[in-house]
Write a protein that holds these residues in place. Structure first.
Motif, PDB file in Angstrom:
ATOM      1  N   PHE A 339       6.576  -8.556 -43.048  1.00  0.00           N
ATOM      2  CA  PHE A 339       5.624  -9.739 -42.786  1.00  0.00           C
ATOM      3  C   PHE A 339       4.330  -9.445 -43.081  1.00  0.00           C
ATOM      4  CE2 PHE A 339       9.695 -10.890 -40.459  1.00  0.00           C
ATOM      5  CZ  PHE A 339       9.788 -11.834 -41.193  1.00  0.00           C
ATOM      6  N   ALA A 340       3.842  -8.467 -42.946  1.00  0.00           N
ATOM      7  CA  ALA A 340       2.224  -8.079 -43.473  1.00  0.00           C
ATOM      8  C   ALA A 340       2.320  -7.988 -44.737  1.00  0.00           C
ATOM      9  CB  ALA A 340       2.156  -6.537 -42.861  1.00  0.00           C
ATOM     10  N   VAL A 341       3.083  -7.521 -45.638  1.00  0.00           N
ATOM     11  CA  VAL A 341       2.960  -7.585 -47.183  1.00  0.00           C
ATOM     12  C   VAL A 341       3.119  -9.166 -47.669  1.00  0.00           C
ATOM     13  CG1 VAL A 341       4.002  -6.885 -49.163  1.00  0.00           C
ATOM     14  CG2 VAL A 341       3.874  -5.241 -47.424  1.00  0.00           C
ATOM     15  N   SER A 342       4.192  -9.983 -46.783  1.00  0.00           N
ATOM     16  CA  SER A 342       4.362 -11.140 -47.214  1.00  0.00           C
ATOM     17  C   SER A 342       3.088 -11.920 -46.875  1.00  0.00           C
ATOM     18  CB  SER A 342       5.386 -11.773 -46.369  1.00  0.00           C
ATOM     19  OG  SER A 342       5.591 -13.172 -46.603  1.00  0.00           O
ATOM     20  N   GLU A 343       2.226 -11.748 -45.898  1.00  0.00           N
ATOM     21  CA  GLU A 343       0.999 -12.409 -45.403  1.00  0.00           C
ATOM     22  C   GLU A 343      -0.136 -12.016 -46.494  1.00  0.00           C
ATOM     23  OE1 GLU A 343      -1.571 -14.947 -43.726  1.00  0.00           O
ATOM     24  OE2 GLU A 343       0.505 -14.542 -43.508  1.00  0.00           O
ATOM     25  N   VAL A 344      -0.143 -10.840 -46.991  1.00  0.00           N
ATOM     26  CA  VAL A 344      -1.154 -10.232 -47.882  1.00  0.00           C
ATOM     27  C   VAL A 344      -0.876 -11.140 -49.123  1.00  0.00           C
ATOM     28  CG1 VAL A 344      -2.180  -8.332 -49.044  1.00  0.00           C
ATOM     29  CG2 VAL A 344      -1.736  -8.169 -46.623  1.00  0.00           C
ATOM     30  N   LEU A 345       0.351 -10.979 -49.674  1.00  0.00           N
ATOM     31  CA  LEU A 345       0.850 -11.394 -50.930  1.00  0.00           C
ATOM     32  C   LEU A 345       0.333 -13.105 -50.796  1.00  0.00           C
ATOM     33  CD1 LEU A 345       4.163  -9.922 -51.895  1.00  0.00           C
ATOM     34  CD2 LEU A 345       1.879  -9.674 -53.001  1.00  0.00           C
ATOM     35  N   THR A 346       0.589 -13.696 -50.038  1.00  0.00           N
ATOM     36  CA  THR A 346       0.549 -15.184 -49.742  1.00  0.00           C
ATOM     37  C   THR A 346      -1.091 -15.550 -49.977  1.00  0.00           C
ATOM     38  OG1 THR A 346       2.501 -15.449 -48.546  1.00  0.00           O
ATOM     39  CG2 THR A 346       0.651 -17.103 -48.230  1.00  0.00           C
ATOM     40  N   ASN A 347      -1.865 -14.696 -49.187  1.00  0.00           N
ATOM     41  CA  ASN A 347      -3.131 -14.864 -49.468  1.00  0.00           C
ATOM     42  C   ASN A 347      -3.836 -14.601 -50.791  1.00  0.00           C
ATOM     43  OD1 ASN A 347      -3.723 -15.312 -46.701  1.00  0.00           O
ATOM     44  ND2 ASN A 347      -4.225 -13.313 -46.185  1.00  0.00           N
ATOM     45  N   ALA A 348      -3.166 -13.584 -51.548  1.00  0.00           N
ATOM     46  CA  ALA A 348      -3.466 -13.495 -52.952  1.00  0.00           C
ATOM     47  C   ALA A 348      -3.094 -14.623 -53.577  1.00  0.00           C
ATOM     48  CB  ALA A 348      -2.856 -11.961 -53.421  1.00  0.00           C
ATOM     49  N   GLY A 386     -11.514 -11.192 -40.879  1.00  0.00           N
ATOM     50  CA  GLY A 386     -12.454 -11.963 -39.762  1.00  0.00           C
ATOM     51  C   GLY A 386     -11.557 -12.794 -39.009  1.00  0.00           C
ATOM     52  N   ALA A 387     -11.991 -13.409 -37.874  1.00  0.00           N
ATOM     53  CA  ALA A 387     -11.501 -14.181 -37.125  1.00  0.00           C
ATOM     54  C   ALA A 387     -10.885 -15.314 -37.758  1.00  0.00           C
ATOM     55  CB  ALA A 387     -12.526 -14.309 -35.919  1.00  0.00           C
ATOM     56  N   GLY A 388      -9.529 -15.591 -37.481  1.00  0.00           N
ATOM     57  CA  GLY A 388      -9.129 -16.701 -38.034  1.00  0.00           C
ATOM     58  C   GLY A 388      -8.359 -16.619 -39.344  1.00  0.00           C
ATOM     59  N   SER A 389      -8.838 -15.498 -39.947  1.00  0.00           N
ATOM     60  CA  SER A 389      -8.134 -15.131 -41.306  1.00  0.00           C
ATOM     61  C   SER A 389      -6.663 -14.630 -41.193  1.00  0.00           C
ATOM     62  CB  SER A 389      -8.916 -14.095 -42.108  1.00  0.00           C
ATOM     63  OG  SER A 389      -9.038 -12.768 -41.494  1.00  0.00           O
ATOM     64  N   GLY A 390      -6.130 -14.755 -42.262  1.00  0.00           N
ATOM     65  CA  GLY A 390      -4.440 -14.070 -42.304  1.00  0.00           C
ATOM     66  C   GLY A 390      -4.672 -12.677 -42.244  1.00  0.00           C
ATOM     67  N   LEU A 391      -5.712 -11.827 -42.872  1.00  0.00           N
ATOM     68  CA  LEU A 391      -5.944 -10.453 -42.679  1.00  0.00           C
ATOM     69  C   LEU A 391      -5.977 -10.118 -41.186  1.00  0.00           C
ATOM     70  CD1 LEU A 391      -8.130  -9.267 -45.810  1.00  0.00           C
ATOM     71  CD2 LEU A 391      -5.450  -9.360 -45.454  1.00  0.00           C
ATOM     72  N   ALA A 392      -6.731 -10.858 -40.496  1.00  0.00           N
ATOM     73  CA  ALA A 392      -6.852 -10.644 -39.141  1.00  0.00           C
ATOM     74  C   ALA A 392      -5.694 -10.478 -38.288  1.00  0.00           C
ATOM     75  CB  ALA A 392      -7.862 -11.579 -38.420  1.00  0.00           C
ATOM     76  N   GLY A 393      -4.595 -11.476 -38.653  1.00  0.00           N
ATOM     77  CA  GLY A 393      -3.394 -11.497 -38.135  1.00  0.00           C
ATOM     78  C   GLY A 393      -2.601 -10.305 -38.552  1.00  0.00           C
ATOM     79  N   VAL A 394      -2.750  -9.919 -40.045  1.00  0.00           N
ATOM     80  CA  VAL A 394      -1.844  -8.565 -40.309  1.00  0.00           C
ATOM     81  C   VAL A 394      -2.436  -7.465 -39.539  1.00  0.00           C
ATOM     82  CG1 VAL A 394      -1.543  -7.397 -42.094  1.00  0.00           C
ATOM     83  CG2 VAL A 394      -1.660  -9.754 -42.385  1.00  0.00           C
ATOM     84  N   GLU A 395      -3.598  -7.417 -39.381  1.00  0.00           N
ATOM     85  CA  GLU A 395      -4.466  -6.366 -38.349  1.00  0.00           C
ATOM     86  C   GLU A 395      -3.818  -6.380 -37.164  1.00  0.00           C
ATOM     87  OE1 GLU A 395      -8.591  -4.130 -38.417  1.00  0.00           O
ATOM     88  OE2 GLU A 395      -8.589  -6.226 -37.542  1.00  0.00           O
ATOM     89  N   ARG A 396      -3.668  -7.185 -36.605  1.00  0.00           N
ATOM     90  CA  ARG A 396      -3.032  -7.450 -35.094  1.00  0.00           C
ATOM     91  C   ARG A 396      -1.696  -6.880 -35.257  1.00  0.00           C
ATOM     92  NH1 ARG A 396      -6.110 -12.195 -34.852  1.00  0.00           N
ATOM     93  NH2 ARG A 396      -4.142 -13.334 -35.151  1.00  0.00           N
ATOM     94  N   ARG A 397      -0.857  -7.288 -36.049  1.00  0.00           N
ATOM     95  CA  ARG A 397       0.552  -7.103 -36.170  1.00  0.00           C
ATOM     96  C   ARG A 397       0.709  -5.612 -36.608  1.00  0.00           C
ATOM     97  NH1 ARG A 397       5.168 -10.061 -37.707  1.00  0.00           N
ATOM     98  NH2 ARG A 397       3.922 -11.852 -38.482  1.00  0.00           N
TER      99      ARG A 397
END
Length: 426
Positions: A339-348, A386-397
């Motif tokens: 799901f981390a890879v999925s979120e990063v790919l979605t952002n890309a 940053g706060a609210g970004s998809g990458l912040a969610g990935v970092e928490r995961r």
């Protein structure tokens, strides 16, 4: 520290004192040139980061500083039994200079190394040299008492430490001072060398404060994991209630109507049956999508590599996936990585504007094992955590599993997102 009265104890103590003095001298001779060189190169390299040159040199220079600090840690334990811990963050292998520099300058242990360099050049140099001075300086005092003061003074007063030597009685005073220093060397030389390494440990060792910070981070990531799980359960409940459940209720009502129309209007009953069959297909599709969002079947059946390949096939941007995984990680780790890879790919896909994406999955055996996933695109760049970004969610995961996230995304691209999760493969 007490000494034995027998000859063997005396010889062992004498050897210990002499060894401490020699080792202190070796350290003192090495400290100044090496520490000054490391400090100078680091200052220059960090200053050159804004113009790009420092991005290339900084990882190399900081790596050299780490090697110097690691040698001192090893000597501290081998020579004096002083353990100096380290807590460096893992630097992604094969990462570009931007990523390596970013990871290293965000590492607290690296900044402890840099703080240690000026301390080592000053107080460290003095504490390393003291055992040597304390042991060998008395030799000059005894030589002065033997008459060397006449040659050294050359008709003037010669100073041995704080003792002015101008005649034989004062020369004997220098000898008495030398004797006191020699007795001090007998008791203090090994302790002074240990004090040098304890000073080093006071600066380099992460200490309890770092452990407290670590507990705080783990507490936050655990809270994030609990909140995420609760939010995921609410999402599943909402999707079931608004999607599949509503369709199943409608199907039940349609089947009741069909039952009443079977005798009166068979044609209408057939049409309702066809609609009900289509509704069942749609409900089944929604259930499959829901299950895939919880834990993709391909991930459970074939592992992370094939699951990411299947994910890449559904993307609108051509995506190349490279997998080097000799085994499988635990299911929770695979799910987090997927799901981390999925979120990063979605952002890309949404924000980068790239026309091609590369994904690399591999496992590093060093240090107990590390699952590493890297997503690269040559889009417009500018991605930040940053706060609210998809990458912040990935970092928490990832933080739930003690993982880390590193982002290199200069303006104009390319963007490289590296994710690491400590784990072993089965």
């Amino acid at each position: 520290m007490t000494t034995n009265t027998n000859g063997g104890g005396f010889r062992a103590r004498a050897r210990e004192v002499l060894l401490a003095a020699v080792r202190g001298l070796v350290l003192a001779l090495v400290i100044l040139p090496v520490s000054v060189l490391c400090f100078t190169l680091t200052a220059i390299s960090l200053a050159l980061i804004p113009i790009g040159v420092g991005v290339v040199t900084t990882p190399w220079v900081l790596g050299g500083v780490r090697d110097v600090a690691d040698v001192r840690r090893r000597l501290a334990y081998e020579w004096c039994g002083v353990r100096i811990r380290s807590g460096y963050r893992a630097v992604p292998e094969g990462a570009n200079p931007w990523t390596r520099t970013l990871v290293m300058i965000q590492d607290r242990q690296v900044w402890r190394d840099l703080l240690w360099l000026p301390v080592d050049m000053t107080a460290g140099f003095v504490t390393a040299l003291l055992p040597t001075v304390l042991l060998f300086y008395p030799v000059e005092g005894f030589a002065v008492a033997a008459g060397l003061w006449r040659v050294l003074a050359d008709g003037e007063t010669y100073w041995y430490g704080f003792v002015p030597v101008s005649d034989q009685p004062t020369a004997l005073g220098a000898a008495a001072t030398a004797a006191v220093l020699l007795v001090g060397a007998w008791y203090l030389c090994p302790r002074l060398l240990t004090a040098h390494f304890r000073l080093t440990a006071a600066v380099l060792d992460p200490g309890k404060g770092e452990l407290v910070e670590r507990v705080r981070v783990l507490t936050e990531t655990r809270k994030d994991a609990v909140d995420t799980s609760a939010a995921e359960l609410r999402r599943i409940e909402r999707d079931l209630h608004d999607g599949a459940q509503a369709r199943l209720v409608a199907m039940g009502m349609d089947l009741g109507t069909v039952e009443m129309l079977m005798d009166r209007d068979p044609e209408q009953a057939k049409r309702l049956l066809a609609q009900t069959r289509q509704a069942s297909v749609e409900a089944l599709g929604e259930l499959r999508d829901l299950v895939r969002g919880i834990h993709p079947p391909v991930l459970a059946e074939r592992g992370l590599g094939d699951a990411v390949r299947a994910l890449a096939l559904r993307l609108p941007v051509p995506t190349e996936v490279t997998v080097e995984l000799p085994g499988r990680a635990d299911a929770p780790v695979e799910s987090a990585a997927y799901f981390a890879v999925s979120e990063v790919l979605t952002n890309a896909v949404k924000h980068s504007g790239a026309d091609r994406i590369w994904v690399d999955l591999h496992h590093v055996e060093e240090g107990g094992g590390m699952l590493r996933a890297t997503v690269t695109d040559h889009g417009r760049g500018g991605a930040v955590i940053g706060a609210g970004s998809g990458l912040a969610g990935v970092e928490r995961r990832l933080g739930t599993f003690d993982g880390v996230l590193a982002v290199s995304s200069p303006a104009g691209g390319p963007t490289m997102v590296t994710m690491e999760i400590p784990c072993a493969l089965s």
